[in-house]
Motif scaffolding. Sequence first.
Motif, mmCIF file in Angstrom:
data_model
loop_
_atom_site.group_PDB
_atom_site.id
_atom_site.type_symbol
_atom_site.label_atom_id
_atom_site.label_comp_id
_atom_site.label_asym_id
_atom_site.label_seq_id
_atom_site.Cartn_x
_atom_site.Cartn_y
_atom_site.Cartn_z
ATOM 1 N N LYS A 286 -16.401 40.671 -6.840
ATOM 2 C CA LYS A 286 -16.577 39.224 -6.728
ATOM 3 C C LYS A 286 -17.429 38.848 -5.518
ATOM 4 O O LYS A 286 -18.200 37.889 -5.559
ATOM 5 C CB LYS A 286 -15.216 38.538 -6.646
ATOM 6 N N LEU A 287 -17.305 39.615 -4.429
ATOM 7 C CA LEU A 287 -18.108 39.367 -3.237
ATOM 8 C C LEU A 287 -19.431 40.132 -3.271
ATOM 9 O O LEU A 287 -20.180 40.117 -2.293
ATOM 10 C CB LEU A 287 -17.316 39.746 -1.987
ATOM 11 N N ALA A 288 -19.692 40.819 -4.396
ATOM 12 C CA ALA A 288 -20.917 41.606 -4.567
ATOM 13 C C ALA A 288 -21.068 42.667 -3.486
ATOM 14 O O ALA A 288 -22.179 43.015 -3.091
ATOM 15 C CB ALA A 288 -22.147 40.699 -4.604
ATOM 16 N N SER A 289 -19.926 43.197 -3.035
ATOM 17 C CA SER A 289 -19.966 44.250 -2.016
ATOM 18 C C SER A 289 -20.368 45.591 -2.616
ATOM 19 O O SER A 289 -20.917 46.445 -1.918
ATOM 20 C CB SER A 289 -18.592 44.374 -1.340
ATOM 21 N N GLY A 290 -20.059 45.785 -3.907
ATOM 22 C CA GLY A 290 -20.412 47.031 -4.557
ATOM 23 C C GLY A 290 -19.221 47.652 -5.266
ATOM 24 O O GLY A 290 -18.161 47.039 -5.391
ATOM 25 N N ILE A 291 -19.416 48.873 -5.711
ATOM 26 C CA ILE A 291 -18.389 49.619 -6.435
ATOM 27 C C ILE A 291 -18.032 50.859 -5.619
ATOM 28 O O ILE A 291 -18.886 51.703 -5.350
ATOM 29 C CB ILE A 291 -18.880 50.028 -7.833
#
Length: 442
Positions: A286-291
């Motif tokens: 959701k925060l586009a931090s990654g996987i």
Amino acid sequence: MPSTPVAIDLLIEARWIAPVDPDTLLCNHAVAVHHGRIVDVLPTAQARARYHAERRVSLEEHILIPGLINLHAHAAMTLMRGLADDLPLMDWLQKHIWPAEGAHVSPQFVLDGTRLACAEMLRGGITCFNDMYFFPEAAASAAREFGMRAAIGITTLEFPTPYASDADDYIDKGLAVREAHLDDPLLHFCLAPHAPYTVGDATFERLLTLSEQLNLPIHCHIHETRQEIEDGLRDHGIRPLERLRRLGLLGPGFIGVHGVHLDDDEMELLARSGSHVAHCPTSNLKLASGIAPVAGLLSHGVNVGLGTDGAASNNRLDLFGEMRLASLLAKGSSGDAAVLPARQALRMATLNGARALGIADETGSIAPGKAADLCAVDLGGLDNRPCYDPVSHLVHVAGRESVSHVWVAGKCCVEDKKLAGFDRNYLESAIALWQNKLEVRR
């Protein structure tokens, strides 16, 4: 002569039981509970002959599992659910969350927000949560009120907030709360430095000393974003995890939260040191931090548990959702459909979390001698049928709405999907008040 049945408090009979350890599935078995602890796990027919229970619960279409353990949460942030969506981490944090906290966070805010979190988590089968937030006394009071098991964080930052003035003040206040609750069997504590970018070396060194003296885990965000790593290289000349290694923090008492951006050497370092990782897949997406490289962490032998993060960045405190998403992301990102099967996802949400918190002797699996922290999931509805593999159904079919009963230390906290002893009117009024305050400022 037949022996006299043994008197116990509770007998829970279930169609299926997934003890987690051992990794097996028991059919038509029962769990005998007395004085809050599991005394036996045995076939239902034998249990009825051996025990005379003050109360018997029959779960004919259910699977009984250990209570879920939320390895990373900011519980009181339920009051900021959806406040600042669709933003990257540092914009979300610096421009929206920290200003809102500076204006509103207080003991009452934390008490009401954690109450809301406890109500949500219990109804979703979570019996224990690892918290990192301000005013830990208020969080502890809410957990006690709802009968939940909790690891309360001694949150530490270098800068002032309405809660504390500097790092030493955070630590001293947190230690005082721990001292006041030493005799509470449901409350545990963690040292909780927020992150390498908000905590200095001298503070980390003091926390390491306290961890060794008091046998407390250290719970810290690490490698959540690429920017965090770039800033660490700029400010310290090394990546944040290497900085923590040099300071001596890595080890069996260290819980690294997120670990989204880890290379092979760092995964090997975490494994070799015996450190743990709290994986929060929904928040990371959701925060586009990654996987996070969970397949790699597991292949290196790192103990990985599951967390929800706060409701302001998730926006649910739902470990059923985290189990499913963690499994799917690991398969999709690795290209290996065999990675993170359902039983391993369930272990991550239960026993792995208990191991990370140092309470695996107390909870995390269904075994004689352990606390009766249990969750019953109803698989009898049409949307759960047909059912060939109940554990697979837990992760890939059922959701938190299927949770019917929850026990913590043998006490029934959720019965037939209803919270026990819950003042809904008060909590709804408190939530409406806080929403009005936050909306006015927004």
